[in-house]
Design a protein around this motif. Structure first.
Motif, mmCIF file in Angstrom:
data_model
loop_
_atom_site.group_PDB
_atom_site.id
_atom_site.type_symbol
_atom_site.label_atom_id
_atom_site.label_comp_id
_atom_site.label_asym_id
_atom_site.label_seq_id
_atom_site.Cartn_x
_atom_site.Cartn_y
_atom_site.Cartn_z
ATOM 1 N N ILE A 2 37.921 36.141 44.582
ATOM 2 C CA ILE A 2 37.273 37.440 44.749
ATOM 3 C C ILE A 2 38.225 38.388 45.470
ATOM 4 O O ILE A 2 38.778 38.049 46.510
ATOM 5 N N LEU A 3 38.412 39.550 44.881
ATOM 6 C CA LEU A 3 39.213 40.566 45.548
ATOM 7 C C LEU A 3 38.274 41.459 46.345
ATOM 8 O O LEU A 3 37.302 41.983 45.809
ATOM 9 N N TYR A 4 38.556 41.592 47.622
ATOM 10 C CA TYR A 4 37.744 42.429 48.495
ATOM 11 C C TYR A 4 38.611 43.609 48.902
ATOM 12 O O TYR A 4 39.423 43.506 49.814
ATOM 13 N N THR A 5 38.504 44.676 48.144
ATOM 14 C CA THR A 5 39.388 45.820 48.366
ATOM 15 C C THR A 5 38.690 47.102 47.924
ATOM 16 O O THR A 5 37.918 47.087 46.965
ATOM 17 N N PRO A 6 38.932 48.221 48.609
ATOM 18 C CA PRO A 6 38.347 49.477 48.157
ATOM 19 C C PRO A 6 39.095 50.085 46.973
ATOM 20 O O PRO A 6 38.663 51.082 46.415
ATOM 21 N N MET A 7 40.218 49.474 46.581
ATOM 22 C CA MET A 7 40.969 50.023 45.450
ATOM 23 C C MET A 7 40.284 49.677 44.140
ATOM 24 O O MET A 7 39.602 48.665 44.021
ATOM 25 N N GLN A 8 40.506 50.529 43.131
ATOM 26 C CA GLN A 8 39.914 50.252 41.830
ATOM 27 C C GLN A 8 40.533 49.009 41.227
ATOM 28 O O GLN A 8 41.759 48.866 41.198
ATOM 29 N N LEU A 9 39.690 48.148 40.717
ATOM 30 C CA LEU A 9 40.189 46.882 40.179
ATOM 31 C C LEU A 9 41.100 47.091 38.979
ATOM 32 O O LEU A 9 42.067 46.369 38.793
ATOM 33 N N LEU A 11 43.160 49.369 38.541
ATOM 34 C CA LEU A 11 44.480 49.741 39.059
ATOM 35 C C LEU A 11 45.215 48.519 39.599
ATOM 36 O O LEU A 11 46.427 48.360 39.391
ATOM 37 N N VAL A 12 44.472 47.680 40.282
ATOM 38 C CA VAL A 12 45.097 46.501 40.905
ATOM 39 C C VAL A 12 45.529 45.501 39.843
ATOM 40 O O VAL A 12 46.625 44.953 39.886
ATOM 41 N N LEU A 13 44.654 45.286 38.870
ATOM 42 C CA LEU A 13 44.895 44.204 37.922
ATOM 43 C C LEU A 13 45.595 44.658 36.648
ATOM 44 O O LEU A 13 45.806 43.853 35.744
ATOM 45 N N GLU A 14 45.974 45.920 36.568
ATOM 46 C CA GLU A 14 46.631 46.423 35.365
ATOM 47 C C GLU A 14 47.944 45.673 35.122
ATOM 48 O O GLU A 14 48.774 45.529 36.027
ATOM 49 N N GLY A 15 48.100 45.185 33.907
ATOM 50 C CA GLY A 15 49.332 44.478 33.567
ATOM 51 C C GLY A 15 49.324 43.018 33.953
ATOM 52 O O GLY A 15 50.360 42.365 33.956
ATOM 53 N N LEU A 16 48.148 42.509 34.283
ATOM 54 C CA LEU A 16 48.049 41.104 34.693
ATOM 55 C C LEU A 16 48.430 40.159 33.555
ATOM 56 O O LEU A 16 49.080 39.138 33.767
ATOM 57 N N GLN A 19 52.253 39.520 32.738
ATOM 58 C CA GLN A 19 53.074 38.777 33.701
ATOM 59 C C GLN A 19 53.466 37.428 33.122
ATOM 60 O O GLN A 19 52.666 36.756 32.498
#
Lengths: 70, 287
Positions: A2-9, A11-16, A19
């Protein structure tokens, strides 16, 4: 996981998916093992340190992101 | 008194011999003096009988060149001045079980955790300064770092600069004493639905359990009450897209989450003070 972050998911996971760890390999330095990503031209970047000696983790040469010469 | 000899060299006594200049050739007829090698100057200052010989010599200090010799010949390793405080920085996303795409700046928990072991074990390290500017990240990785810091025997001080959002909260309160910069912010919000638990989306109950882990940790390691923290977490109206609260600098201190508003100077001073207290408590003699 679980990602606990105020950032948009998005944005965070783009390009996952793109990899890959195809360029990664392990090298041994003394008793430590470094997982490095080959950057070409004899250079590589440390991805992860695998060692049982906690003092190795305080060595700045082994820190993730450090460039090493192969 | 007026010294005629110094003022007028012409009126020197006839037995005067200059001390500077070429040495007169040694007379072969004169027997060599004991302790004096022919051709060399005898000691210009003869030791006064009865006086301490060490007082007649000029003290010139350390013999020149010993340090250089050690350094150049490599006979012994010189101890370099090392800091007794080590600084751990938690920046960007706290990366957990999933390596994040390269546009993220990440703090790798698998590197931080053994580092903390090394710092705990090291003889030279006396205190740890934790610097946070994070947007949160993996719950388990963040809680792992927070638990490691909280269980260390050495004094720890944290300072939140910029942001200590989401999982940054538990990490910030895990230290013995915490600081927040006047302009730094901390976002407290519920854990959202993301990721999968063995192929099925998490139930509300599961998320609630995850949230409880965070809430318990924070309330145990700071002065905020569980009711207050839950209220901040589920407050509506402040965040446009979400429920939750943004605490800026002094707000975080007022609700009891962080101990003090301050910067680097205060944080380092506090850490020094805690180190002294720790030394006195353990009874280790100051050396």
């Amino acid at each position: 996981m679980i990602l606990y972050t105020p950032m948009q998911l998005e944005l965070v996971l783009e390009g996952l998916e793109e990899q890959s760890n195809a360029n990664q390999r392990e090298i041994n330095v003394g008793n430590a093992t470094l997982v490095v990503e080959d950057k070409g031209f004899g250079r590589a970047q440390v991805v992860r340190l695998i060692s049982t000696d906690p003092q190795d983790y305080l060595n700045p040469d082994f820190a993730p992101g450090t460039e090493v010469q192969l | 008194m007026y010294d005629s000899n110094q003022q007028n060299p012409q009126r020197r006594p006839p037995n005067y011999t200059p001390t500077v200049g070429p040495m007169p050739a040694p007379n072969p007829n004169t027997p060599p003096q004991p302790g004096v090698i022919p051709g060399q100057m005898p000691n210009p200052i003869p030791p006064t009988p009865g006086a301490d010989p060490s007082k007649t010599r000029r003290v010139t200090g350390k013999p020149k060149g010993t340090l250089e010799a050690i350094r150049e010949l490599g006979t012994t390793e010189l101890p370099e001045p090392k800091s007794n405080i080590h600084c751990v920085t938690i920046v960007g996303q706290v990366e957990g079980h999933l390596s994040l795409p390269p546009q993220n700046k990440t703090t790798k928990y698998e590197h931080i955790i053994p580092q903390l072991v090394g710092l705990e074990q090291s003889q030279e390290v006396e205190g740890i300064l934790l610097i946070l500017n994070t947007v949160g990240g993996d719950v388990e990785a963040g809680l792992a770092i927070a638990e490691m810091v909280a269980s260390m025997s050495k004094p720890t001080v944290s300072i939140v600069l910029g942001g200590g959002h989401s999982i940054g909260g538990p990490i910030a309160v895990s230290t013995d004493y915490s600081f927040i910069a006047e302009t730094a912010s901390m976002t407290i919000h519920p854990i959202r639905l993301n990721g999968l638990v063995v192929g099925v989306p998490q139930t509300y109950e599961y998320l609630d359990k995850m949230q409880d882990r965070v809430i318990h940790f924070v309330t145990q390691h700071s002065n905020i009450s569980e009711e207050k923290f839950r209220e901040l977490m589920f407050r509506t109206g402040e965040l446009a897209r979400d429920i939750g609260t943004v605490l800026i600098g002094r707000d975080a201190v007022e609700v009891g989450l962080i101990d003090e508003v301050g910067g680097l100077g205060q944080a380092v001073n506090k850490l020094k003070q805690l180190i002294e207290e720790n030394k006195n408590r353990s009874g280790v003699p100051l050396q």
